[in-house]
Design an enzyme around this catalytic site. Sequence first.
Site, PDB file in Angstrom:
ATOM      1  CB  CYS A 206       7.938   1.403  10.688  1.00 40.75           C
ATOM      2  SG  CYS A 206       7.563   2.519  12.210  1.00 40.75           S
ATOM      3  CB  CYS A 228      11.836   1.997  12.324  1.00 30.56           C
ATOM      4  SG  CYS A 228      11.207   3.303  11.241  1.00 30.56           S
ATOM      5  CB  CYS A 231       9.824   6.513  13.251  1.00 30.31           C
ATOM      6  SG  CYS A 231       9.252   5.266  13.166  1.00 30.31           S
ATOM      7  CG  ASP A 356      -5.825 -19.317  -0.970  1.00 28.92           C
ATOM      8  OD1 ASP A 356      -5.138 -19.986  -1.280  1.00 28.92           O
ATOM      9  OD2 ASP A 356      -5.424 -18.196  -0.612  1.00 28.92           O
TER      10      ASP A 356
END
Length: 445
Positions: A206, A228, A231, A356
């Site tokens: 979150c 979430c 919250c 990469d």
Amino acid sequence: MGIRSHVAIAAGKTSQWVLKTFFKGGSSYPGKLALKIDPKILDTLAKDYEIVVVTGTNGKTLTTALTVNILRQEFDHVLTNPTGANMEQGIVSTFLSAKNKGAKKKFAVLEIDEASLSRVTKYIEPKLFLFTNIFRDQMDRYGEIYTTYKLIVDGAAAAPNAPILCNGDSPIFNSVETINPRKYYGFNHMPDKEQMAHYNTDGLLCPKCHHILHYKMITYANLGKYYCPNCNFHRPELDIQLTKMVAMDNTSADFVIDDAEYSIAVGGMYNVYNALAATSVAEYYGVSPEKIRAGLSYDEKVFGRQETINIEGKLCTLILVKNPVGLNQVIDMMGLSPYSFSLVSLLNANYADGIDVSWIWDGDHEAFAQMNIPEVIAGGDRHTDMALRLKVAGIPEDNLKEIPNLDDVITAIKEVPTDRVYILATYTAVLQLRKSLTAQGYITN
């Protein structure tokens, strides 16, 4: 228009004509030449255009193509950068190629690389931004996902009055306030069910309190109806909604967006998101469902996006892969195939691919071991890395060939035991393979 701009345009157009006429190229160099003569040439070229910018990690090219197809049902002149040349010089080349005399309303739908957006918006003023998603990709170029998101938010801020159409299912697009107004598109096609995303998924914290996000619906990766539990952070209300998945296989999908039924001729959930994003742009400009339907049904395969190539009777599907989330969606789509297929996996590590290659270890190659694929070919500049990843994933060594040279890969494809072949390749490997296939006459455009 000043003398410098005149010279830049003349030089750019001349080089573009030469490259297209004699070398079948010209997607970037003419723009690079024009920019060298006049660094502000975009300001001149893009004047009087309604500019729609498409950016994000995955789906830019197909979303752009679908958006263009739809808008062309409604408007006379829609310019785009179809070759995927989405950096600054490629955008300049796109405008140099414009033929729009007599057009009443001029559109430019531009796919723009995330890292290039802020440079491009110094000289053009988009009227609308479309954000597809943000996933970990080419970390040597972009860094972590929050760094990438800041790049595109800062780029959009140069045109503060232009709305952003965001993928509402992506938590990162709701993580910070933006100067630009936002609208959201997303999926509401399943009943709520309490769940959490896979542990090997980015972007699950979150942004307000750093608690792990929960979901009431997940489409894939970190996309879905998130909230979430600690919250009040949650998915925003959606302005454009996909409310039903009617059918989906490896080559097509049928679905409902805002009470209208649509179809696309490519498979996979990730491509349905691309269609939803394109439809969101169309609805923003008031295009009717009938014209949206016609635009989405356009069946010309886009460069490296489920592009079908016939190699001596072997029907090969060429797909660009460049990061774990995109790869996993492609693997899921392949799993829907009703027929047996062989697999070619081409890995390069040039600048445009990302140097990469560790990302291949986060892709679910293990799923291939469950598909009973009779022959697998690992190729490209980093063929050794690709072969090792496939061996670790459980591909039997008797079924695996390691072939570095792409011409030899093409020869080997002709001898695979199946009529269908999936070719997964990183960006420069797609370019190199298509060049070889063109030279051998298997691709004619």
